[in-house]
Design a protein around this motif. Structure first.
Motif, PDB file in Angstrom:
ATOM      1  N   ARG A 241      -1.273   3.349  -3.950  1.00 61.22           N
ATOM      2  CA  ARG A 241      -1.841   2.005  -4.093  1.00 61.22           C
ATOM      3  C   ARG A 241      -3.188   2.071  -4.808  1.00 61.22           C
ATOM      4  O   ARG A 241      -4.000   2.968  -4.558  1.00 61.22           O
ATOM      5  CB  ARG A 241      -2.003   1.340  -2.727  1.00 61.22           C
ATOM      6  CG  ARG A 241      -0.702   1.047  -1.999  1.00 61.22           C
ATOM      7  CD  ARG A 241      -0.950   0.074  -0.836  1.00 61.22           C
ATOM      8  NE  ARG A 241      -1.879   0.646   0.132  1.00 61.22           N
ATOM      9  CZ  ARG A 241      -1.515   1.335   1.223  1.00 61.22           C
ATOM     10  NH1 ARG A 241      -0.218   1.542   1.467  1.00 61.22           N
ATOM     11  NH2 ARG A 241      -2.418   1.811   2.058  1.00 61.22           N
ATOM     12  N   VAL A 242      -3.409   1.085  -5.682  1.00 64.82           N
ATOM     13  CA  VAL A 242      -4.691   1.016  -6.373  1.00 64.82           C
ATOM     14  C   VAL A 242      -5.794   0.614  -5.408  1.00 64.82           C
ATOM     15  O   VAL A 242      -6.890   1.193  -5.402  1.00 64.82           O
ATOM     16  CB  VAL A 242      -4.621   0.039  -7.565  1.00 64.82           C
ATOM     17  CG1 VAL A 242      -6.008  -0.125  -8.202  1.00 64.82           C
ATOM     18  CG2 VAL A 242      -3.606   0.517  -8.583  1.00 64.82           C
ATOM     19  N   GLN A 243      -5.521  -0.395  -4.615  1.00 64.87           N
ATOM     20  CA  GLN A 243      -6.491  -0.867  -3.635  1.00 64.87           C
ATOM     21  C   GLN A 243      -6.468   0.081  -2.433  1.00 64.87           C
ATOM     22  O   GLN A 243      -5.423   0.339  -1.855  1.00 64.87           O
ATOM     23  CB  GLN A 243      -6.159  -2.303  -3.189  1.00 64.87           C
ATOM     24  CG  GLN A 243      -6.155  -3.311  -4.315  1.00 64.87           C
ATOM     25  CD  GLN A 243      -7.517  -3.437  -4.976  1.00 64.87           C
ATOM     26  OE1 GLN A 243      -8.548  -3.353  -4.319  1.00 64.87           O
ATOM     27  NE2 GLN A 243      -7.527  -3.640  -6.297  1.00 64.87           N
ATOM     28  N   GLN A 244      -7.639   0.572  -2.111  1.00 69.72           N
ATOM     29  CA  GLN A 244      -7.759   1.522  -1.001  1.00 69.72           C
ATOM     30  C   GLN A 244      -8.807   1.013  -0.015  1.00 69.72           C
ATOM     31  O   GLN A 244      -9.911   0.603  -0.413  1.00 69.72           O
ATOM     32  CB  GLN A 244      -8.195   2.892  -1.523  1.00 69.72           C
ATOM     33  CG  GLN A 244      -7.213   3.516  -2.516  1.00 69.72           C
ATOM     34  CD  GLN A 244      -6.121   4.303  -1.819  1.00 69.72           C
ATOM     35  OE1 GLN A 244      -6.391   5.119  -0.939  1.00 69.72           O
ATOM     36  NE2 GLN A 244      -4.883   4.076  -2.220  1.00 69.72           N
ATOM     37  N   SER A 245      -8.475   1.089   1.271  1.00 72.52           N
ATOM     38  CA  SER A 245      -9.382   0.550   2.291  1.00 72.52           C
ATOM     39  C   SER A 245     -10.699   1.317   2.339  1.00 72.52           C
ATOM     40  O   SER A 245     -11.750   0.743   2.615  1.00 72.52           O
ATOM     41  CB  SER A 245      -8.705   0.597   3.667  1.00 72.52           C
ATOM     42  OG  SER A 245      -8.427   1.938   4.048  1.00 72.52           O
ATOM     43  N   TRP A 246     -10.651   2.598   2.049  1.00 76.89           N
ATOM     44  CA  TRP A 246     -11.874   3.408   2.124  1.00 76.89           C
ATOM     45  C   TRP A 246     -12.800   3.155   0.935  1.00 76.89           C
ATOM     46  O   TRP A 246     -13.991   3.440   0.984  1.00 76.89           O
ATOM     47  CB  TRP A 246     -11.527   4.897   2.213  1.00 76.89           C
ATOM     48  CG  TRP A 246     -10.744   5.413   1.032  1.00 76.89           C
ATOM     49  CD1 TRP A 246      -9.396   5.315   0.851  1.00 76.89           C
ATOM     50  CD2 TRP A 246     -11.257   6.094  -0.110  1.00 76.89           C
ATOM     51  NE1 TRP A 246      -9.020   5.888  -0.347  1.00 76.89           N
ATOM     52  CE2 TRP A 246     -10.151   6.374  -0.942  1.00 76.89           C
ATOM     53  CE3 TRP A 246     -12.531   6.494  -0.509  1.00 76.89           C
ATOM     54  CZ2 TRP A 246     -10.302   7.040  -2.174  1.00 76.89           C
ATOM     55  CZ3 TRP A 246     -12.667   7.149  -1.721  1.00 76.89           C
ATOM     56  CH2 TRP A 246     -11.550   7.427  -2.532  1.00 76.89           C
ATOM     57  N   LEU A 247     -12.232   2.558  -0.179  1.00 74.48           N
ATOM     58  CA  LEU A 247     -13.040   2.232  -1.343  1.00 74.48           C
ATOM     59  C   LEU A 247     -13.714   0.864  -1.223  1.00 74.48           C
ATOM     60  O   LEU A 247     -14.788   0.651  -1.791  1.00 74.48           O
ATOM     61  CB  LEU A 247     -12.170   2.233  -2.593  1.00 74.48           C
ATOM     62  CG  LEU A 247     -11.948   3.546  -3.320  1.00 74.48           C
ATOM     63  CD1 LEU A 247     -10.980   3.364  -4.464  1.00 74.48           C
ATOM     64  CD2 LEU A 247     -13.279   4.124  -3.811  1.00 74.48           C
ATOM     65  N   GLU A 248     -13.063  -0.066  -0.508  1.00 71.26           N
ATOM     66  CA  GLU A 248     -13.516  -1.447  -0.502  1.00 71.26           C
ATOM     67  C   GLU A 248     -14.977  -1.630  -0.077  1.00 71.26           C
ATOM     68  O   GLU A 248     -15.704  -2.408  -0.712  1.00 71.26           O
ATOM     69  CB  GLU A 248     -12.597  -2.282   0.382  1.00 71.26           C
ATOM     70  CG  GLU A 248     -11.202  -2.479  -0.216  1.00 71.26           C
ATOM     71  CD  GLU A 248     -10.253  -3.193   0.724  1.00 71.26           C
ATOM     72  OE1 GLU A 248     -10.711  -3.539   1.855  1.00 71.26           O
ATOM     73  OE2 GLU A 248      -9.100  -3.421   0.345  1.00 71.26           O
ATOM     74  N   PRO A 249     -15.445  -0.958   0.966  1.00 72.45           N
ATOM     75  CA  PRO A 249     -16.840  -1.162   1.351  1.00 72.45           C
ATOM     76  C   PRO A 249     -17.842  -0.811   0.249  1.00 72.45           C
ATOM     77  O   PRO A 249     -18.907  -1.420   0.146  1.00 72.45           O
ATOM     78  CB  PRO A 249     -17.017  -0.245   2.560  1.00 72.45           C
ATOM     79  CG  PRO A 249     -15.636  -0.055   3.098  1.00 72.45           C
ATOM     80  CD  PRO A 249     -14.747  -0.042   1.888  1.00 72.45           C
TER      81      PRO A 249
END
Length: 255
Positions: A241-249
């Motif tokens: 997945r392009v969207q990653q939860s660890w990147l969002e912050p």
């Protein structure tokens, strides 16, 4: 020679003064050699070894996970690894010596116990190697598990062949002097990092970290949490997945 009625030549006068000065220097040097005390090596108590269960536990912990939980500001970063890949975990036995002189190391070697790491503050000097093949062989016989030198080593092939953990500032073919002075089991500075006798030492392909035994349990648990967190992030990355939860912050910080 000056004959009757002749005046001494200037060169004769200079030579006579040179001889006189040399003779005076030799007399003074001889007097000083008899009165100067021999260089001393001061010894503090040999540090107790870290419990074996802690040594075994840190064998599977990588140095970045320890460093991350030391505020990413501690650890030794300026040394090179001169062995193949064996993990280093042990207890610091520290040596302070002047650059290019390994007499204090000789004093330390018979005192080593199995599990000690010889940690040598040589002032970062690279002109004369402080440790080589013969000391390596002796350290192995004593059960020493590794050596860290803020200075130079030599006989690099021997360290590679033995895969004996060795971290040093560099290498030099020149051998050391043996005059002293020095001190054993005192706080030392290794590439800017203070290492105390009895500290736990962990080294791998990423470098070396040291910390007090009293902090070992906390760091062990913290490092395990770091490893688990990274495993979870790695698993998410592998989903594709392009969207990653660890990147969002972090992406949310952009204006």
């Amino acid at each position: 020679m000056v004959g009757p009625g002749e005046f001494p030549r200037c060169i004769d006068f200079i030579r006579a003064k040179q001889i006189e000065n040399i003779a005076f220097f030799l007399v003074v040097e001889n007097e000083q050699s008899h009165h100067m005390p021999a260089a001393s090596v001061h010894l503090q108590a040999v540090p107790a070894l870290a419990p074996q269960r802690l040594v075994d536990a840190f064998t599977s912990v990588v140095t970045p996970h320890i460093s991350d939980n030391l505020d990413r500001m501690s650890g030794i970063t300026a040394l090179q690894r001169f062995h193949r890949g064996r993990k280093l975990v042990g207890t610091a036995f520290t040596v302070k010596t002047r650059p290019g002189d390994n007499l204090p190391i000789y004093h330390a070697m018979p005192l080593l116990q199995p599990g000690h790491v010889l940690v040598i503050d040589g002032g970062g000097d690279l002109n004369n190697a402080l440790v080589g093949d013969l000391i390596l062989t002796y350290l192995q016989q004593r059960g020493c598990v590794g050596v860290i030198v803020d200075g130079a080593v030599r006989d690099i092939a021997a360290f590679l062949q033995a895969d004996f953990p060795c971290y040093a500032r560099g290498a030099s073919h020149r051998g050391p002097y043996k005059n002293g002075p020095g001190a054993l089991n005192v706080p030392v500075a290794i590439a800017g990092q203070v290492v105390n006798p009895g500290d736990v030492v962990v080294g791998d392909e990423d470098g070396v970290v040291t910390f007090p035994q009293a902090d070992a349990e906390r760091l062990l648990e913290a490092a395990r949490r770091s490893a688990a967190k990274e495993d979870a992030i790695r698993a998410e990355i592998l989903t594709g997945r392009v969207q990653q939860s660890w990147l969002e912050p972090f992406l949310g910080k952009q204006s």
